[in-house]
Design an enzyme around this catalytic site. Structure first.
Site, PDB file in Angstrom:
ATOM      1  CB  SER A   1      -7.684  -2.057  -0.699  1.00 24.21           C
ATOM      2  OG  SER A   1      -8.609  -1.013  -0.898  1.00 24.21           O
ATOM      3  CB  THR A   2     -11.624  -2.732   1.982  1.00 27.39           C
ATOM      4  OG1 THR A   2     -11.896  -1.887   0.869  1.00 27.39           O
ATOM      5  CG2 THR A   2     -12.724  -2.589   3.022  1.00 27.39           C
TER       6      THR A   2
ATOM      7  CG  HIS B   1      -6.137   1.059  -2.311  1.00 27.96           C
ATOM      8  ND1 HIS B   1      -6.895   0.028  -2.837  1.00 27.96           N
ATOM      9  CD2 HIS B   1      -5.043   1.155  -3.110  1.00 27.96           C
ATOM     10  CE1 HIS B   1      -6.298  -0.465  -3.905  1.00 27.96           C
ATOM     11  NE2 HIS B   1      -5.156   0.195  -4.082  1.00 27.96           N
TER      12      HIS B   1
ATOM     13  CG  MET C   1     -14.096  -3.901  -3.232  1.00 24.44           C
ATOM     14  SD  MET C   1     -15.372  -2.702  -2.729  1.00 24.44           S
ATOM     15  CE  MET C   1     -15.673  -3.256  -1.043  1.00 24.44           C
TER      16      MET C   1
ATOM     17  CG  ASP D   1      -4.291  -1.498  -7.319  1.00 18.64           C
ATOM     18  OD1 ASP D   1      -3.659  -1.565  -8.383  1.00 18.64           O
ATOM     19  OD2 ASP D   1      -3.966  -0.771  -6.366  1.00 18.64           O
TER      20      ASP D   1
END
Length: 357
Positions: free
Chosen positions: A175-176, A201, A294, A297
Protein backbone atom coordinates in the site's frame (compact mmCIF):
# COMPACT_ATOMS: atom_id res chain seq x y z
CA UNK A 1 -16.55 19.32 -12.80
CA UNK A 2 -12.89 18.29 -12.28
CA UNK A 3 -11.14 20.15 -9.48
CA UNK A 4 -7.55 21.37 -9.90
CA UNK A 5 -4.73 22.53 -7.63
CA UNK A 6 -2.19 24.83 -9.33
CA UNK A 7 1.33 24.74 -7.84
CA UNK A 8 3.72 27.50 -8.94
CA UNK A 9 6.01 29.87 -7.02
CA UNK A 10 5.22 32.76 -9.39
CA UNK A 11 2.12 34.75 -8.37
CA UNK A 12 1.57 35.98 -11.92
CA UNK A 13 1.87 32.49 -13.39
CA UNK A 14 -0.50 31.07 -10.77
CA UNK A 15 -3.06 33.67 -11.78
CA UNK A 16 -2.56 33.07 -15.52
CA UNK A 17 -2.84 29.28 -15.23
CA UNK A 18 -5.80 29.53 -12.87
CA UNK A 19 -7.71 31.82 -15.25
CA UNK A 20 -6.90 29.58 -18.23
CA UNK A 21 -8.09 26.41 -16.50
CA UNK A 22 -11.22 28.07 -15.14
CA UNK A 23 -12.14 29.05 -18.70
CA UNK A 24 -12.28 25.39 -19.73
CA UNK A 25 -15.61 23.62 -19.39
CA UNK A 26 -15.56 20.82 -16.78
CA UNK A 27 -12.52 22.24 -14.93
CA UNK A 28 -12.29 24.43 -11.84
CA UNK A 29 -9.23 25.56 -9.89
CA UNK A 30 -10.22 25.16 -6.24
CA UNK A 31 -6.93 26.34 -4.76
CA UNK A 32 -3.35 27.37 -5.56
CA UNK A 33 -0.06 26.62 -3.78
CA UNK A 34 3.27 28.42 -3.72
CA UNK A 35 5.55 25.44 -3.12
CA UNK A 36 5.57 21.70 -2.47
CA UNK A 37 4.94 21.99 1.27
CA UNK A 38 2.01 24.33 0.76
CA UNK A 39 0.72 21.93 -1.90
CA UNK A 40 0.91 18.97 0.44
CA UNK A 41 -1.46 20.64 2.90
CA UNK A 42 -3.78 21.86 0.14
CA UNK A 43 -4.05 18.34 -1.31
CA UNK A 44 -5.07 17.02 2.10
CA UNK A 45 -7.63 19.79 2.52
CA UNK A 46 -9.20 19.97 -0.93
CA UNK A 47 -8.54 16.50 -2.40
CA UNK A 48 -8.33 17.80 -6.00
CA UNK A 49 -8.81 15.56 -9.03
CA UNK A 50 -5.70 16.99 -10.75
CA UNK A 51 -2.58 18.96 -9.81
CA UNK A 52 -0.38 21.08 -12.05
CA UNK A 53 3.25 21.32 -10.92
CA UNK A 54 6.05 23.73 -11.79
CA UNK A 55 9.56 22.26 -11.79
CA UNK A 56 11.60 25.22 -10.54
CA UNK A 57 10.23 25.92 -7.06
CA UNK A 58 11.81 26.89 -3.74
CA UNK A 59 12.19 24.43 -0.85
CA UNK A 60 11.56 21.35 -3.04
CA UNK A 61 12.09 20.76 -6.76
CA UNK A 62 8.88 19.97 -8.63
CA UNK A 63 10.22 16.65 -9.90
CA UNK A 64 11.08 15.55 -6.36
CA UNK A 65 7.58 16.55 -5.27
CA UNK A 66 6.10 14.60 -8.19
CA UNK A 67 8.03 11.47 -7.21
CA UNK A 68 6.92 11.81 -3.59
CA UNK A 69 3.34 12.36 -4.70
CA UNK A 70 3.33 9.22 -6.86
CA UNK A 71 4.88 7.24 -4.01
CA UNK A 72 2.60 8.40 -1.21
CA UNK A 73 -0.60 9.67 -2.84
CA UNK A 74 -0.80 8.76 -6.56
CA UNK A 75 -3.08 11.09 -8.50
CA UNK A 76 -3.21 12.77 -11.93
CA UNK A 77 -0.42 15.35 -12.26
CA UNK A 78 0.52 17.64 -15.16
CA UNK A 79 3.85 19.44 -15.26
CA UNK A 80 3.68 23.06 -16.46
CA UNK A 81 7.25 24.30 -16.68
CA UNK A 82 9.78 26.25 -18.71
CA UNK A 83 12.21 23.31 -18.47
CA UNK A 84 11.17 21.60 -21.69
CA UNK A 85 14.39 19.57 -21.76
CA UNK A 86 13.04 17.53 -18.84
CA UNK A 87 9.67 16.93 -20.41
CA UNK A 88 10.21 13.28 -21.29
CA UNK A 89 11.68 12.32 -17.93
CA UNK A 90 8.65 13.37 -15.92
CA UNK A 91 6.47 10.72 -17.56
CA UNK A 92 8.75 8.06 -16.08
CA UNK A 93 8.15 9.74 -12.71
CA UNK A 94 4.38 9.37 -13.04
CA UNK A 95 3.12 12.59 -14.68
CA UNK A 96 0.24 12.22 -17.13
CA UNK A 97 0.97 15.42 -19.06
CA UNK A 98 3.60 18.07 -19.79
CA UNK A 99 2.93 21.65 -20.92
CA UNK A 100 5.95 23.90 -21.64
CA UNK A 101 5.53 27.47 -20.46
CA UNK A 102 5.51 30.08 -23.24
CA UNK A 103 8.89 31.14 -24.60
CA UNK A 104 10.43 32.98 -27.56
CA UNK A 105 7.56 35.40 -27.93
CA UNK A 106 4.77 32.80 -27.92
CA UNK A 107 1.38 34.41 -27.38
CA UNK A 108 -0.74 33.77 -24.31
CA UNK A 109 -3.49 32.54 -26.63
CA UNK A 110 -1.19 29.81 -27.96
CA UNK A 111 -0.24 28.83 -24.42
CA UNK A 112 -3.89 28.75 -23.40
CA UNK A 113 -4.72 26.52 -26.38
CA UNK A 114 -2.03 24.06 -25.29
CA UNK A 115 -3.31 24.03 -21.71
CA UNK A 116 -6.86 23.44 -22.93
CA UNK A 117 -5.88 20.68 -25.37
CA UNK A 118 -3.84 18.82 -22.75
CA UNK A 119 -6.54 18.93 -20.07
CA UNK A 120 -9.35 17.97 -22.41
CA UNK A 121 -7.29 15.02 -23.65
CA UNK A 122 -7.01 13.85 -20.04
CA UNK A 123 -10.73 13.80 -19.30
CA UNK A 124 -10.93 10.07 -20.03
CA UNK A 125 -8.34 9.41 -17.32
CA UNK A 126 -9.91 11.86 -14.88
CA UNK A 127 -13.30 10.28 -15.42
CA UNK A 128 -11.88 6.90 -14.43
CA UNK A 129 -9.97 8.37 -11.49
CA UNK A 130 -12.99 10.19 -10.06
CA UNK A 131 -15.49 7.39 -10.70
CA UNK A 132 -14.95 5.85 -7.27
CA UNK A 133 -13.89 9.10 -5.57
CA UNK A 134 -16.23 10.72 -3.03
CA UNK A 135 -17.92 13.85 -4.37
CA UNK A 136 -16.92 17.27 -3.06
CA UNK A 137 -13.68 19.17 -2.92
CA UNK A 138 -13.15 19.74 0.79
CA UNK A 139 -11.82 16.91 2.89
CA UNK A 140 -14.19 14.97 5.12
CA UNK A 141 -14.27 16.38 8.67
CA UNK A 142 -12.00 14.38 10.94
CA UNK A 143 -14.84 13.36 13.21
CA UNK A 144 -16.41 11.41 10.34
CA UNK A 145 -13.27 9.58 9.24
CA UNK A 146 -12.75 5.84 9.68
CA UNK A 147 -16.41 5.07 10.44
CA UNK A 148 -16.86 2.92 7.34
CA UNK A 149 -17.92 -0.60 8.25
CA UNK A 150 -14.93 -2.85 7.81
CA UNK A 151 -15.89 -5.72 5.54
CA UNK A 152 -14.33 -9.09 6.46
CA UNK A 153 -13.01 -11.18 3.55
CA UNK A 154 -15.62 -13.85 4.41
CA UNK A 155 -18.25 -11.59 2.86
CA UNK A 156 -16.52 -11.70 -0.53
CA UNK A 157 -14.57 -14.95 -0.69
CA UNK A 158 -15.12 -17.90 1.70
CA UNK A 159 -12.08 -19.56 3.22
CA UNK A 160 -11.48 -23.02 1.77
CA UNK A 161 -7.75 -23.76 2.13
CA UNK A 162 -6.29 -26.09 -0.47
CA UNK A 163 -5.22 -29.40 1.04
CA UNK A 164 -2.96 -30.19 -1.89
CA UNK A 165 -0.29 -27.76 -3.14
CA UNK A 166 -0.97 -26.21 -6.52
CA UNK A 167 1.47 -24.61 -8.95
CA UNK A 168 4.28 -22.55 -7.47
CA UNK A 169 3.17 -18.91 -7.28
CA UNK A 170 4.18 -15.61 -5.66
CA UNK A 171 1.64 -13.14 -4.22
CA UNK A 172 2.57 -9.61 -3.11
CA UNK A 173 0.54 -7.09 -1.11
CA UNK A 174 1.47 -3.44 -0.60
CA UNK A 175 0.00 0.00 0.00
CA UNK A 176 1.54 3.34 1.04
CA UNK A 177 5.07 3.49 -0.34
CA UNK A 178 4.50 0.39 -2.42
CA UNK A 179 4.79 1.98 -5.85
CA UNK A 180 8.49 2.84 -5.57
CA UNK A 181 9.22 -0.22 -3.42
CA UNK A 182 7.74 -2.60 -6.02
CA UNK A 183 9.80 -0.91 -8.73
CA UNK A 184 12.95 -1.56 -6.69
CA UNK A 185 12.05 -5.23 -6.30
CA UNK A 186 11.01 -5.88 -9.90
CA UNK A 187 14.13 -4.19 -11.26
CA UNK A 188 16.15 -7.09 -9.80
CA UNK A 189 13.92 -9.98 -10.91
CA UNK A 190 14.85 -12.34 -13.77
CA UNK A 191 12.32 -13.54 -16.31
CA UNK A 192 12.20 -17.24 -15.41
CA UNK A 193 10.05 -17.08 -12.28
CA UNK A 194 6.69 -18.52 -11.24
CA UNK A 195 3.69 -16.25 -11.87
CA UNK A 196 3.58 -13.16 -9.63
CA UNK A 197 0.29 -11.59 -8.53
CA UNK A 198 0.32 -8.09 -7.04
CA UNK A 199 -2.30 -6.17 -5.12
CA UNK A 200 -1.16 -2.58 -4.60
CA UNK A 201 -3.64 -0.09 -3.16
CA UNK A 202 -3.78 2.36 -6.05
CA UNK A 203 -6.49 4.69 -7.39
CA UNK A 204 -8.67 3.60 -10.27
CA UNK A 205 -7.10 4.74 -13.53
CA UNK A 206 -3.48 4.43 -12.40
CA UNK A 207 -3.00 0.67 -12.21
CA UNK A 208 -2.55 0.20 -15.96
CA UNK A 209 0.17 2.85 -16.24
CA UNK A 210 1.87 1.47 -13.13
CA UNK A 211 1.82 -2.04 -14.64
CA UNK A 212 3.58 -0.60 -17.69
CA UNK A 213 6.20 1.00 -15.44
CA UNK A 214 6.84 -2.32 -13.68
CA UNK A 215 7.09 -4.03 -17.05
CA UNK A 216 9.62 -1.47 -18.30
CA UNK A 217 11.71 -1.83 -15.12
CA UNK A 218 11.86 -5.61 -15.10
CA UNK A 219 12.59 -8.71 -17.13
CA UNK A 220 9.25 -10.01 -15.83
CA UNK A 221 6.38 -9.35 -18.25
CA UNK A 222 3.95 -7.32 -16.16
CA UNK A 223 0.41 -6.29 -17.10
CA UNK A 224 -2.78 -5.06 -15.48
CA UNK A 225 -4.83 -8.19 -14.87
CA UNK A 226 -7.99 -8.81 -16.85
CA UNK A 227 -10.52 -11.56 -16.32
CA UNK A 228 -9.53 -15.06 -17.43
CA UNK A 229 -5.80 -14.61 -18.07
CA UNK A 230 -3.83 -17.86 -17.89
CA UNK A 231 -1.08 -17.60 -15.28
CA UNK A 232 2.29 -18.07 -16.95
CA UNK A 233 5.88 -18.29 -15.76
CA UNK A 234 7.81 -15.08 -16.16
CA UNK A 235 4.64 -12.98 -15.94
CA UNK A 236 3.28 -10.58 -13.34
CA UNK A 237 -0.38 -9.61 -12.90
CA UNK A 238 -1.32 -6.36 -11.17
CA UNK A 239 -4.79 -5.92 -9.67
CA UNK A 240 -6.81 -3.16 -11.36
CA UNK A 241 -7.43 -0.12 -9.19
CA UNK A 242 -11.12 -0.87 -8.66
CA UNK A 243 -11.34 -4.69 -8.70
CA UNK A 244 -10.30 -7.53 -6.42
CA UNK A 245 -7.76 -9.88 -8.01
CA UNK A 246 -8.29 -13.60 -7.39
CA UNK A 247 -7.40 -16.84 -9.16
CA UNK A 248 -9.29 -19.99 -10.04
CA UNK A 249 -8.34 -23.39 -11.43
CA UNK A 250 -9.99 -24.46 -14.68
CA UNK A 251 -8.87 -27.90 -15.78
CA UNK A 252 -5.09 -27.92 -15.47
CA UNK A 253 -4.77 -24.16 -15.79
CA UNK A 254 -4.87 -21.37 -13.25
CA UNK A 255 -6.53 -18.17 -14.41
CA UNK A 256 -7.15 -14.69 -13.07
CA UNK A 257 -10.63 -13.85 -11.86
CA UNK A 258 -11.65 -10.27 -11.08
CA UNK A 259 -14.35 -9.53 -8.51
CA UNK A 260 -16.32 -6.29 -8.60
CA UNK A 261 -17.73 -6.55 -5.09
CA UNK A 262 -17.47 -4.74 -1.75
CA UNK A 263 -14.30 -3.25 -0.34
CA UNK A 264 -12.55 -5.66 2.01
CA UNK A 265 -10.49 -4.33 4.92
CA UNK A 266 -11.57 -0.93 3.49
CA UNK A 267 -9.78 -1.60 0.19
CA UNK A 268 -10.56 -2.61 -3.37
CA UNK A 269 -8.40 -4.26 -4.50
CA UNK A 270 -7.73 -5.99 -1.20
CA UNK A 271 -4.66 -7.98 -0.21
CA UNK A 272 -6.83 -10.18 1.98
CA UNK A 273 -8.92 -11.20 -1.04
CA UNK A 274 -5.84 -12.01 -3.15
CA UNK A 275 -4.07 -13.94 -0.38
CA UNK A 276 -7.17 -15.93 0.53
CA UNK A 277 -7.77 -16.84 -3.11
CA UNK A 278 -4.15 -17.99 -3.37
CA UNK A 279 -4.55 -20.09 -0.22
CA UNK A 280 -7.78 -21.62 -1.54
CA UNK A 281 -6.17 -22.63 -4.83
CA UNK A 282 -2.43 -22.93 -4.25
CA UNK A 283 -1.96 -23.54 -0.54
CA UNK A 284 1.50 -24.55 0.62
CA UNK A 285 3.06 -24.08 -2.84
CA UNK A 286 2.65 -20.29 -2.56
CA UNK A 287 4.95 -17.52 -1.40
CA UNK A 288 3.24 -14.47 0.11
CA UNK A 289 5.02 -11.15 0.63
CA UNK A 290 3.70 -8.28 2.75
CA UNK A 291 5.30 -4.96 1.88
CA UNK A 292 5.05 -1.36 3.11
CA UNK A 293 1.57 -0.02 3.77
CA UNK A 294 -0.84 1.55 6.23
CA UNK A 295 -3.46 -0.50 8.03
CA UNK A 296 -3.89 -4.27 8.32
CA UNK A 297 -5.19 -5.41 4.92
CA UNK A 298 -3.84 -8.89 4.20
CA UNK A 299 -3.21 -9.98 7.80
CA UNK A 300 -6.19 -12.35 8.01
CA UNK A 301 -5.41 -14.28 4.83
CA UNK A 302 -1.65 -14.21 5.32
CA UNK A 303 -2.12 -16.00 8.63
CA UNK A 304 -4.26 -18.57 6.80
CA UNK A 305 -1.46 -19.07 4.25
CA UNK A 306 1.12 -19.42 7.04
CA UNK A 307 -1.02 -21.98 8.86
CA UNK A 308 -1.46 -23.91 5.61
CA UNK A 309 2.30 -24.23 5.10
CA UNK A 310 2.91 -21.44 2.57
CA UNK A 311 6.14 -19.45 2.74
CA UNK A 312 5.43 -15.95 4.07
CA UNK A 313 7.75 -12.97 4.46
CA UNK A 314 7.32 -9.33 5.51
CA UNK A 315 9.30 -6.19 4.80
CA UNK A 316 11.15 -4.92 7.86
CA UNK A 317 10.41 -1.65 9.62
CA UNK A 318 13.70 -0.01 8.60
CA UNK A 319 12.94 -0.20 4.87
CA UNK A 320 9.17 0.51 5.00
CA UNK A 321 7.67 3.90 4.23
CA UNK A 322 4.83 2.90 6.58
CA UNK A 323 5.32 -0.13 8.85
CA UNK A 324 1.62 -0.90 9.21
CA UNK A 325 0.61 -3.90 7.12
CA UNK A 326 3.88 -5.82 7.72
CA UNK A 327 3.74 -5.07 11.45
CA UNK A 328 0.16 -6.35 11.75
CA UNK A 329 1.05 -9.55 9.90
CA UNK A 330 4.09 -10.08 12.12
CA UNK A 331 2.04 -9.49 15.28
CA UNK A 332 -0.53 -12.03 14.06
CA UNK A 333 2.15 -14.72 13.78
CA UNK A 334 1.68 -14.90 10.02
CA UNK A 335 5.29 -14.34 8.93
CA UNK A 336 8.23 -16.71 8.70
CA UNK A 337 10.97 -14.23 7.70
CA UNK A 338 11.29 -10.46 8.16
CA UNK A 339 13.64 -8.91 5.61
CA UNK A 340 14.85 -5.61 4.15
CA UNK A 341 13.27 -4.32 0.95
CA UNK A 342 16.52 -4.86 -0.94
CA UNK A 343 16.50 -8.57 -0.01
CA UNK A 344 13.02 -9.33 -1.33
CA UNK A 345 14.10 -10.02 -4.91
CA UNK A 346 16.77 -12.48 -3.72
CA UNK A 347 14.22 -14.30 -1.55
CA UNK A 348 11.83 -14.58 -4.50
CA UNK A 349 14.59 -16.05 -6.65
CA UNK A 350 15.56 -18.50 -3.90
CA UNK A 351 11.93 -19.54 -3.50
CA UNK A 352 11.63 -20.15 -7.23
CA UNK A 353 14.70 -22.42 -7.04
CA UNK A 354 13.28 -24.37 -4.10
CA UNK A 355 15.78 -22.96 -1.59
CA UNK A 356 13.15 -21.38 0.68
CA UNK A 357 9.97 -23.02 1.93
Amino acid sequence: MYTVLVIDDSASMRRIIKDMINSIDEFEVVCVATDAFDAREKIKEYEPDLVTIDINMPKMDGVVFLRNLMRLHPMPAVIISGESVRGNDIFDDGAVGFIPKPSNGESMQSFQDRVKDTLLNLTFLLKRYTLKKPKGTKKVPTNTLNIEYKIHPDEVIPSNPSKLPGMKLIAIGSSTGGVESLLRVFKKLPSDLPPILITQHIPYGFSNSFAHRLNDYSQVTVCEATDGMILERGHGYLAPGNMHLTIEKIGNEYRTKLLDTKKVSQHKPSVDVLFRSVNNNIGSAAMAIMMTGMGDDGTIAMKELFDNGAYTIAQNEESCVVFGMPMKAIQAGAVKDIIHLDQIADYIIDFAKGKRK
